[in-house]
Motif scaffolding. Sequence first.
Motif, short mmCIF file in Angstrom:
data_model
loop_
_atom_site.label_atom_id
_atom_site.label_comp_id
_atom_site.label_asym_id
_atom_site.label_seq_id
_atom_site.Cartn_x
_atom_site.Cartn_y
_atom_site.Cartn_z
N PRO A 47 121.79 -57.24 -6.84
CA PRO A 47 122.53 -58.16 -5.95
C PRO A 47 123.91 -57.60 -5.64
O PRO A 47 124.37 -56.63 -6.26
CB PRO A 47 122.60 -59.46 -6.76
CG PRO A 47 121.55 -59.34 -7.81
CD PRO A 47 121.42 -57.88 -8.12
N GLN A 51 127.87 -61.69 -6.24
CA GLN A 51 126.79 -62.45 -6.88
C GLN A 51 126.66 -62.07 -8.36
O GLN A 51 126.48 -62.94 -9.22
CB GLN A 51 125.46 -62.19 -6.15
CG GLN A 51 125.35 -62.86 -4.80
CD GLN A 51 126.21 -62.18 -3.74
OE1 GLN A 51 126.37 -60.96 -3.76
NE2 GLN A 51 126.75 -62.96 -2.83
N SER A 54 129.53 -63.66 -10.32
CA SER A 54 129.29 -65.08 -10.55
C SER A 54 128.21 -65.29 -11.61
O SER A 54 128.34 -66.12 -12.50
CB SER A 54 128.89 -65.76 -9.24
OG SER A 54 128.59 -67.13 -9.45
N GLY A 55 127.12 -64.50 -11.51
CA GLY A 55 126.01 -64.66 -12.44
C GLY A 55 126.36 -64.30 -13.87
O GLY A 55 125.83 -64.88 -14.82
N GLU A 60 135.02 -59.67 -9.99
CA GLU A 60 134.37 -58.67 -9.15
C GLU A 60 134.84 -57.26 -9.47
O GLU A 60 134.06 -56.30 -9.41
CB GLU A 60 134.59 -58.99 -7.68
CG GLU A 60 133.83 -60.22 -7.20
CD GLU A 60 133.94 -60.40 -5.70
OE1 GLU A 60 133.76 -59.42 -4.95
OE2 GLU A 60 134.21 -61.54 -5.27
N MET A 150 116.67 -69.31 -4.41
CA MET A 150 117.61 -68.29 -4.86
C MET A 150 116.98 -66.90 -4.72
O MET A 150 115.85 -66.67 -5.15
CB MET A 150 118.00 -68.53 -6.32
CG MET A 150 118.84 -69.78 -6.52
SD MET A 150 120.37 -69.69 -5.57
CE MET A 150 121.12 -71.25 -6.01
N SER A 152 117.97 -63.99 -6.12
CA SER A 152 118.05 -63.07 -7.26
C SER A 152 118.47 -63.82 -8.51
O SER A 152 118.91 -64.96 -8.47
CB SER A 152 119.05 -61.94 -6.98
OG SER A 152 120.38 -62.40 -7.14
N ALA A 154 121.04 -63.35 -10.21
CA ALA A 154 122.48 -63.62 -10.26
C ALA A 154 122.81 -65.02 -9.77
O ALA A 154 123.61 -65.73 -10.38
CB ALA A 154 123.23 -62.57 -9.42
N GLU A 155 122.19 -65.44 -8.68
CA GLU A 155 122.42 -66.79 -8.16
C GLU A 155 121.66 -67.85 -8.97
O GLU A 155 122.12 -68.98 -9.11
CB GLU A 155 122.00 -66.89 -6.69
CG GLU A 155 122.81 -66.03 -5.73
CD GLU A 155 122.21 -64.67 -5.50
OE1 GLU A 155 122.62 -63.99 -4.53
OE2 GLU A 155 121.33 -64.25 -6.29
#
Length: 244
Positions: A47, A51, A54-55, A60, A150, A152, A154-155
Amino acid sequence: MASTDSPTPLPFATLNGVSRLSALEAVRARIALAVDLGLLAPGERLPGTAQIASGLGVGEITVRRALVSLCTDGVLERRRGRNGGTHVAENPTHGTVAGAEAYRSDSAAVHRLIDHRLALECGIAHLASAHASQDDLSELQDLVDEMDQMPSWAEFHGCDERFHLRLAQATGIPSITTPYGALLRELYRYYLPYPMEALRESNTEHRRLIDALRRKDAAEAGEVARQHVEVLHSTMFVGLMNTD
């Protein structure tokens, strides 16, 4: 994992290895371990940076640095063009990220975290079957539908956390949510990137749980919750690495 807040200390779990890793080392270890265990397949596209951040509950910049270093290590590779981005290398190197050993060293404590979640989750499901309102059920259903869309892992993880916290709220007992949320965040530190097929199967269990809540079937709700959590002993890295 959606939250970056520091979890409330959990006295029953002695977690030493991972707590000593920096955020950068932890991201490197989680992705490399997922590659080592075959959860991320050769050639698979990761991802986007936002993402992943966040996951995994990090910044970042940390993710960018981790991805660059994993490319240098031969675990990942960068591709250009229409299908560009960061991918698992076609022939990834294995066992080269030292931080992964920290996860192995915490395996006994992770099993205890799973057991503690099992006890709480079954009780939460039982209570929610008696007290969940139509608004509760509607919001839980919306989260399940959202997880189905979703793209992936990650989300998915952030939405999964929101689902389980919302389930705790549906018990009507506010004092449950805080300790349960702390437990989830502690356990989610150990979740790796997973194939979407496995995550969608776990969302099928979410649907079964909502169906049991609608019927006010406490026995079925508790059994679905038991299955949903108990399987983590074998499907999380602690089971996949056979580190009992």
